[in-house]
Structure formats: structure tokens, C-alpha cells
Write a protein that holds these residues in place. Structure first.
Motif, PDB file in Angstrom:
ATOM      1  N   LYS B 232       0.858  -1.209   0.000  1.00 34.40           N
ATOM      2  CA  LYS B 232       0.000   0.000   0.000  1.00 34.40           C
ATOM      3  C   LYS B 232       0.888   1.252   0.000  1.00 34.40           C
ATOM      4  O   LYS B 232       0.674   2.190  -0.775  1.00 34.40           O
ATOM      5  CB  LYS B 232      -0.892  -0.033   1.242  1.00 34.40           C
ATOM      6  CG  LYS B 232      -1.952   1.067   1.296  1.00 34.40           C
ATOM      7  CD  LYS B 232      -2.870   0.896   2.494  1.00 34.40           C
ATOM      8  CE  LYS B 232      -2.165   1.339   3.751  1.00 34.40           C
ATOM      9  NZ  LYS B 232      -3.007   1.233   4.970  1.00 34.40           N
ATOM     10  N   TRP B 233       1.914   1.267   0.853  1.00 26.43           N
ATOM     11  CA  TRP B 233       2.795   2.445   0.924  1.00 26.43           C
ATOM     12  C   TRP B 233       3.599   2.595  -0.346  1.00 26.43           C
ATOM     13  O   TRP B 233       3.821   3.688  -0.832  1.00 26.43           O
ATOM     14  CB  TRP B 233       3.739   2.314   2.146  1.00 26.43           C
ATOM     15  CG  TRP B 233       2.986   2.263   3.435  1.00 26.43           C
ATOM     16  CD1 TRP B 233       1.790   2.871   3.723  1.00 26.43           C
ATOM     17  CD2 TRP B 233       3.349   1.541   4.609  1.00 26.43           C
ATOM     18  NE1 TRP B 233       1.410   2.575   5.015  1.00 26.43           N
ATOM     19  CE2 TRP B 233       2.337   1.762   5.576  1.00 26.43           C
ATOM     20  CE3 TRP B 233       4.443   0.744   4.959  1.00 26.43           C
ATOM     21  CZ2 TRP B 233       2.387   1.204   6.857  1.00 26.43           C
ATOM     22  CZ3 TRP B 233       4.496   0.198   6.226  1.00 26.43           C
ATOM     23  CH2 TRP B 233       3.474   0.426   7.168  1.00 26.43           C
ATOM     24  N   PHE B 234       4.023   1.445  -0.883  1.00 29.83           N
ATOM     25  CA  PHE B 234       4.815   1.470  -2.118  1.00 29.83           C
ATOM     26  C   PHE B 234       3.975   2.029  -3.261  1.00 29.83           C
ATOM     27  O   PHE B 234       4.432   2.886  -4.031  1.00 29.83           O
ATOM     28  CB  PHE B 234       5.296   0.055  -2.456  1.00 29.83           C
ATOM     29  CG  PHE B 234       6.217  -0.018  -3.646  1.00 29.83           C
ATOM     30  CD1 PHE B 234       5.707  -0.202  -4.930  1.00 29.83           C
ATOM     31  CD2 PHE B 234       7.589   0.107  -3.485  1.00 29.83           C
ATOM     32  CE1 PHE B 234       6.546  -0.265  -6.026  1.00 29.83           C
ATOM     33  CE2 PHE B 234       8.444   0.043  -4.578  1.00 29.83           C
ATOM     34  CZ  PHE B 234       7.920  -0.136  -5.852  1.00 29.83           C
ATOM     35  N   ARG B 240       2.662   2.000  -8.553  1.00 26.48           N
ATOM     36  CA  ARG B 240       2.546   0.627  -9.034  1.00 26.48           C
ATOM     37  C   ARG B 240       2.630  -0.297  -7.820  1.00 26.48           C
ATOM     38  O   ARG B 240       3.127   0.111  -6.770  1.00 26.48           O
ATOM     39  CB  ARG B 240       3.610   0.250 -10.070  1.00 26.48           C
ATOM     40  CG  ARG B 240       5.024  -0.033  -9.527  1.00 26.48           C
ATOM     41  CD  ARG B 240       5.793  -0.900 -10.517  1.00 26.48           C
ATOM     42  NE  ARG B 240       7.193  -1.112 -10.176  1.00 26.48           N
ATOM     43  CZ  ARG B 240       7.658  -2.141  -9.488  1.00 26.48           C
ATOM     44  NH1 ARG B 240       6.815  -3.044  -8.987  1.00 26.48           N
ATOM     45  NH2 ARG B 240       8.965  -2.298  -9.280  1.00 26.48           N
ATOM     46  N   GLU B 241       2.149  -1.546  -8.008  1.00 24.33           N
ATOM     47  CA  GLU B 241       2.221  -2.515  -6.917  1.00 24.33           C
ATOM     48  C   GLU B 241       3.533  -3.286  -6.985  1.00 24.33           C
ATOM     49  O   GLU B 241       4.172  -3.369  -8.046  1.00 24.33           O
ATOM     50  CB  GLU B 241       1.052  -3.512  -7.020  1.00 24.33           C
ATOM     51  CG  GLU B 241      -0.290  -2.878  -6.760  1.00 24.33           C
ATOM     52  CD  GLU B 241      -1.399  -3.914  -6.635  1.00 24.33           C
ATOM     53  OE1 GLU B 241      -2.557  -3.553  -6.885  1.00 24.33           O
ATOM     54  OE2 GLU B 241      -1.108  -5.065  -6.279  1.00 24.33           O
ATOM     55  N   LEU B 242       3.891  -3.854  -5.866  1.00 20.87           N
ATOM     56  CA  LEU B 242       5.030  -4.773  -5.839  1.00 20.87           C
ATOM     57  C   LEU B 242       4.548  -6.160  -6.274  1.00 20.87           C
ATOM     58  O   LEU B 242       3.457  -6.573  -5.898  1.00 20.87           O
ATOM     59  CB  LEU B 242       5.579  -4.887  -4.411  1.00 20.87           C
ATOM     60  CG  LEU B 242       6.374  -3.696  -3.887  1.00 20.87           C
ATOM     61  CD1 LEU B 242       6.441  -3.747  -2.374  1.00 20.87           C
ATOM     62  CD2 LEU B 242       7.769  -3.670  -4.489  1.00 20.87           C
ATOM     63  N   GLU B 269      14.699   4.829 -10.021  1.00 27.25           N
ATOM     64  CA  GLU B 269      15.111   3.760  -9.111  1.00 27.25           C
ATOM     65  C   GLU B 269      14.413   3.962  -7.758  1.00 27.25           C
ATOM     66  O   GLU B 269      14.338   5.079  -7.247  1.00 27.25           O
ATOM     67  CB  GLU B 269      16.626   3.787  -8.916  1.00 27.25           C
ATOM     68  CG  GLU B 269      17.148   2.550  -8.196  1.00 27.25           C
ATOM     69  CD  GLU B 269      18.666   2.503  -8.142  1.00 27.25           C
ATOM     70  OE1 GLU B 269      19.317   2.858  -9.146  1.00 27.25           O
ATOM     71  OE2 GLU B 269      19.192   2.106  -7.087  1.00 27.25           O
ATOM     72  N   VAL B 270      13.924   2.860  -7.210  1.00 22.78           N
ATOM     73  CA  VAL B 270      13.220   2.907  -5.930  1.00 22.78           C
ATOM     74  C   VAL B 270      14.241   3.042  -4.796  1.00 22.78           C
ATOM     75  O   VAL B 270      15.293   2.394  -4.810  1.00 22.78           O
ATOM     76  CB  VAL B 270      12.390   1.619  -5.742  1.00 22.78           C
ATOM     77  CG1 VAL B 270      11.874   1.476  -4.327  1.00 22.78           C
ATOM     78  CG2 VAL B 270      11.249   1.577  -6.751  1.00 22.78           C
ATOM     79  N   SER B 276      13.466  -0.344   3.156  1.00 21.50           N
ATOM     80  CA  SER B 276      13.884  -0.854   4.467  1.00 21.50           C
ATOM     81  C   SER B 276      12.997  -0.285   5.574  1.00 21.50           C
ATOM     82  O   SER B 276      12.535  -1.008   6.461  1.00 21.50           O
ATOM     83  CB  SER B 276      15.356  -0.479   4.701  1.00 21.50           C
ATOM     84  OG  SER B 276      15.716  -0.736   6.025  1.00 21.50           O
ATOM     85  N   GLU B 277      12.718   1.023   5.506  1.00 19.28           N
ATOM     86  CA  GLU B 277      11.872   1.657   6.537  1.00 19.28           C
ATOM     87  C   GLU B 277      10.480   1.074   6.504  1.00 19.28           C
ATOM     88  O   GLU B 277       9.898   0.776   7.537  1.00 19.28           O
ATOM     89  CB  GLU B 277      11.751   3.166   6.263  1.00 19.28           C
ATOM     90  CG  GLU B 277      12.879   4.000   6.826  1.00 19.28           C
ATOM     91  CD  GLU B 277      12.754   5.463   6.376  1.00 19.28           C
ATOM     92  OE1 GLU B 277      13.801   6.138   6.358  1.00 19.28           O
ATOM     93  OE2 GLU B 277      11.635   5.882   6.039  1.00 19.28           O
ATOM     94  N   TRP B 278       9.928   0.924   5.296  1.00 24.59           N
ATOM     95  CA  TRP B 278       8.557   0.458   5.176  1.00 24.59           C
ATOM     96  C   TRP B 278       8.396  -0.967   5.664  1.00 24.59           C
ATOM     97  O   TRP B 278       7.442  -1.297   6.352  1.00 24.59           O
ATOM     98  CB  TRP B 278       8.112   0.551   3.701  1.00 24.59           C
ATOM     99  CG  TRP B 278       7.797   1.932   3.232  1.00 24.59           C
ATOM    100  CD1 TRP B 278       7.403   2.994   3.989  1.00 24.59           C
ATOM    101  CD2 TRP B 278       7.833   2.375   1.884  1.00 24.59           C
ATOM    102  NE1 TRP B 278       7.204   4.083   3.182  1.00 24.59           N
ATOM    103  CE2 TRP B 278       7.448   3.734   1.891  1.00 24.59           C
ATOM    104  CE3 TRP B 278       8.131   1.773   0.661  1.00 24.59           C
ATOM    105  CZ2 TRP B 278       7.371   4.493   0.718  1.00 24.59           C
ATOM    106  CZ3 TRP B 278       8.059   2.521  -0.500  1.00 24.59           C
ATOM    107  CH2 TRP B 278       7.678   3.872  -0.457  1.00 24.59           C
TER     108      TRP B 278
END
Lengths: 97, 361
Positions: B232-234, B240-242, B269-270, B276-278
Motif C-alpha cells: 500500500k505504501w509502495f 505501481r504494486e510490488l 530507481e526505488v 527498508s523503513e517500510w
């Protein structure tokens, strides 16, 4: 999932024409078993019979975080433990089998 | 054509399926595969791979090509299901533990294990004594229904070979019970099991060898809950979804097994710092949610009265730190995601031996 602190990883080249290697490759193709599984078994079985020559090994440098749990080792990870057998027996006795 | 009997331990998770057989020499032979299954067209797949067709998203490499034809339909199984149409783990099906999805999975597992156990014999005639685990709710409501539905004779083709599988005997137990047996129950003490799965957490208490049913509960929170938060955060940040594979890579990176993946979204680039935080935040929040549910069912008194608490299942690697905030004495066993199947295999072996003794008596 493999814990890199519990396993060694090594790169190994398998010579074509070697009888043992060819037998593993043939079996992998015939029985749809990954070749790495058969090679691993062959190495471990061979070591039990005779010392294996040291090969170049490298452990992956995985950063250990505090969130990663330390796994308790089984004494023999590919065999059933006596405590598992006795626990199963007690469980089934209680279930009325 | 040889005929064999398998005493099978089977753990059909929503993400991964583990199956195990204990040999006469007490050795464990097991398999671990993705729970995905899809309908597929093998000829189309082979044509594409040989370069004469086109399909969106088809990769040029695959690891295990597991395919099965039953009742005129071909299924792609495990990782290979990603090459088929609409791969699914069957999670949305209420009857998934006894339905077609589980039956197909069982047929594939039995054929695969038989070929590993008997590589030099032409084994095509299989009989299985099956022990499997289901979430506690399903165990209470429909253990017998599941067992009855799976007892059958199946004729199918697996990876080009014809098989007949007779599922003779089916015993259904609670998820987590197998792990308790594998870890070792204590006849004089209480042991707790926390089985952390992808979509479900099961908690069990054994007083000696007897499950204390009052303290056995399952609830729908798991690793998938954390990855849903992450996703959701991404999506909010990157539109876009992971993918499932990306989520798995990020999870493994969060516990130091692999580096964080290099991902791209819309040409940029992500940020790995954000990933890592998410993921840490997602696991932390989900861990708190789980702990609240566990504390609702297990009082401090109950927890303190247990000799030990085994934390098993694939989620144990991710949730043990948070679980230790309410249960300090948890133990994560090695190969934690395989313990249930191993325990069920030991049970299956013993049930078969007892039946044999009863016949001989």
C-alpha cells in the motif's frame, strides 16, 4: 529458507565424461530431480566413506540484524529425532489411536 | 510397474506447501514448493520456449517444471504456475483444504516424492496414508469432511508419466500440532506453539501430549498482512504494486538473508532506504496486531506456566523479535517452515505401524 550462518555455499565445476557425474546428470534428467540435490547427496555420502579434498568455499556475507532469530539446531537435520517419535506416540495414545 | 505406499505428512500453506515422508531408515525426504496452481497449455508453453510464439510476461528460464493432467485439464504447479493462466493459491475458496486445488497439489507431491524415494524403479501405482494440518477453525468445523473428500482414487499424468494414486487413510489435525511433535512434547509440562503463516497465525497449547483446546486459536494475521501494508505504501509513492517476488526479496532483505533488491518504478530507481523503513514498519505494526490477539487468548499466567514456546512456520523468521516482547522464551527451530510437515510424517508413520500391528494381532 536457508540461514546463511548455518550453511556453506561453494561453486563447483563438474567434469563431463566423469562416470559419477554423468550418472547424476542422467538421473536428474530422468527423474526430474534438481542436479544440485543429487550432487550434494553424492558429496555427503562420499565424505562419509572417505575424506573429500578441500574445495574453494565462500560464505556469503549476510548482514546479521537484531531482528533475525537464532535458530535452534537439530542434532541431525535429515533424520527423525527420538523425541519426535515418542511425542507422536504419546499424541496418538491420547487421541485414542 | 512397481507399487508403493507412502506415509505422508502434508502442510498446505497459503504461500508454500511442504510435504514429508520418513523412510524405513528414519531419514526425512521432503519437498517445499509454492502453493500456486494454474491451468496451462503445455504445447503452447513449449512452442513459446522454442521461439515460435509470443506471450506477455513469459520468462525464458524456469526451475522446476511441474505439470499434471487430471480429468482432461492440464495444471502447472508450484513456481511453474506463473507460466499458466491465473495462478492461484486457492485462498479465497472456503473449501480449499478438500477441494480441487488441494487434490491437484497432493497428486503432484506424491508423484514427485515417489520418484525421489524410488529413482530406479518404475513407480506408478501409489497408495498414501495422509496426515495433514489445517487452521484450528477448519479443524473444529470440518476435519471429517476434509478427510472424506480427499479419500479417493486419482488417475493422472504427472510430468509425462501415468500414475494411479489411492488415498486410503486421511487424518486431519490442527496446524501447529506437527511442529509440536517435531520439536518434542513434554509429558510433564505445558508447551506453547505459535505457528506463523502467510495469512494465518495459529496458537496452540499442549498439556503433555494433549492439546488444551481452550487455549488453541487461529486468526487471520500473517506475513501477508505485513506485505499488504508494504504494498500500500509502495503504491502510494510509486504508482505501481510490488510483485509477489519483489515482496519476498524485500522480506528476506529485512532479516539480512539477501540484499535489498534494485527496483524501478516509472523509470526511476526505488529508494532502498524507503523499502527498508517500510518493511520494518510493516512487520512492526503487524507484530503488534498479532501480539494483541495472542495476549487476548493467552494471559500472562498461561504464558508463564508453559515450559517453552515453539515459534514455527515461515513467519517465525520475521515476527520472532516482536513476539519476544510478550513471550520472552520463544524458540525458533531450524527449518521452522518445515516442522509441521515433518511432524505429520512421523504421525503418519506411526499410524501405519499401529494399523499393521492391529492386523497382525
Amino acid at each position: 529458507m536457508r540461514n546463511p550462518d548455518m550453511y556453506y555455499y561453494c561453486e563447483v565445476a563438474l567434469p563431463k565424461g566423469n562416470e559419477a557425474v554423468e550418472a547424476c546428470v542422467a538421473r536428474a534428467e530422468r527423474d526430474h530431480i534438481p542436479l544440485r540435490v543429487l550432487i550434494k547427496e553424492a558429496v555427503i555420502n562420499a565424505y562419509e566413506d572417505a575424506p573429500v579434498a578441500e574445495s574453494r568455499v565462500s560464505r556469503p556475507k549476510a548482514k546479521r540484524t537484531s531482528a533475525k532469530p537464532r535458530a535452534k539446531k537439530h542434532t541431525a537435520s535429515d533424520s527423525v529425532s527420538a523425541s519426535a517419535v515418542s511425542s507422536a506416540a504419546a499424541f496418538l495414545d491420547d487421541e485414542g489411536f | 510397474m512397481a507399487s508403493v505406499k507412502l506415509n505422508l505428512g502434508y502442510d498446505r500453506g497459503n504461500e508454500r506447501t511442504n510435504a514429508c515422508v520418513v523412510t524405513d531408515m528414519n531419514k526425512i525426504v521432503e519437498m517445499d514448493m509454492s502453493s500456486l496452481i494454474a491451468e496451462g497449455d503445455l504445447r503452447h508453453y513449449d512452442a513459446v520456449m522454442s521461439g515460435s510464439g509470443v506471450k506477455d510476461g513469459l520468462t525464458s528460464t524456469h526451475t522446476n517444471k511441474m505439470h499434471l493432467t487430471y480429468d482432461g485439464i492440464t495444471y502447472f504447479i508450484g513456481d511453474f504456475a506463473n507460466q499458466g493462466d491465473n495462478p492461484t493459491n486457492g485462498f479465497s475458496d472456503e473449501d480449499r483444504y478438500q477441494g480441487k486445488h488441494t487434490q491437484i497439489s497432493l497428486m503432484a507431491v506424491c508423484a514427485h516424492l515417489a520418484s525421489r524415494l524410488y529413482p530406479y524403479q518404475n513407480v506408478q501405482d501409489l497408495a498414501v496414508n495422509l496426515v495433514m494440518g489445517v487452521p484450528i477453525q477448519a479443524y473444529r468445523e470440518k476435519a471429517e469432511v476434509i478427510a472424506e473428500a480427499l479419500r479417493n482414487v486419482y488417475r493422472y499424468n504427472y510430468n509425462g508419466k501415468e500414475y494411479t494414486l489411492r488415498v486410503d487413510d486421511v487424518r486431519v489435525f490442527m496446524e501447529g500440532a506437527g511442529a509440536g511433535i517435531c520439536a518434542g512434547l513434554d509429558s510433564t509440562a505445558s508447551i506453547g506453539i505459535v505457528d506463523s503463516g502467510s495469512f494465518t497465525t495459529n496458537i496452540l497449547r499442549f498439556d503433555g501430549a494433549r492439546p488444551n483446546t481452550k487455549d488453541c486459536v487461529s486468526f487471520p494475521i500473517g506475513v501477508g498482512t505485513a506485505t499488504a501494508r508494504l504494498n500500500k505504501w509502495f503504491e502510494r509513492e510509486y504508482n505501481r504494486e510490488l510483485s509477489t517476488s519483489e515482496q519476498q526479496q524485500i522480506l528476506r532483505a529485512s532479516i539480512g538473508v539477501d540484499p535489498y533488491p534494485i527496483l524501478y518504478a516509472d523509470g526511476r530507481e526505488v529508494s532502498q532506504t524507503l523499502l527498508s523503513e517500510w518493511i520494518r514498519k510493516a512487520l512492526n505494526e503487524t507484530g503488534i496486531e498479532r501480539n494483541t490477539r495472542i495476549a487476548k487468548h493467552w494471559s500472562k499466567q498461561t504464558i508463564n506456566s508453559m515450559k517453552s514456546v515453539i515459534h514455527c512456520g515461515g513467519g517465525a523468521y520475521y515476527f520472532d523479535a516482536s513476539l519476544k516482547k510478550i513471550i520472552r522464551s520463544t524458540t525458533v527451530m531450524m527449518d521452522s517452515e518445515k516442522l509441521n510437515a515433518r511432524g505429520y510424517a512421523v504421525l503418519s508413520n506411526q499410524i501405519a505401524q499401529r494399523k499393521q500391528l492391529q492386523k497382525g494381532a
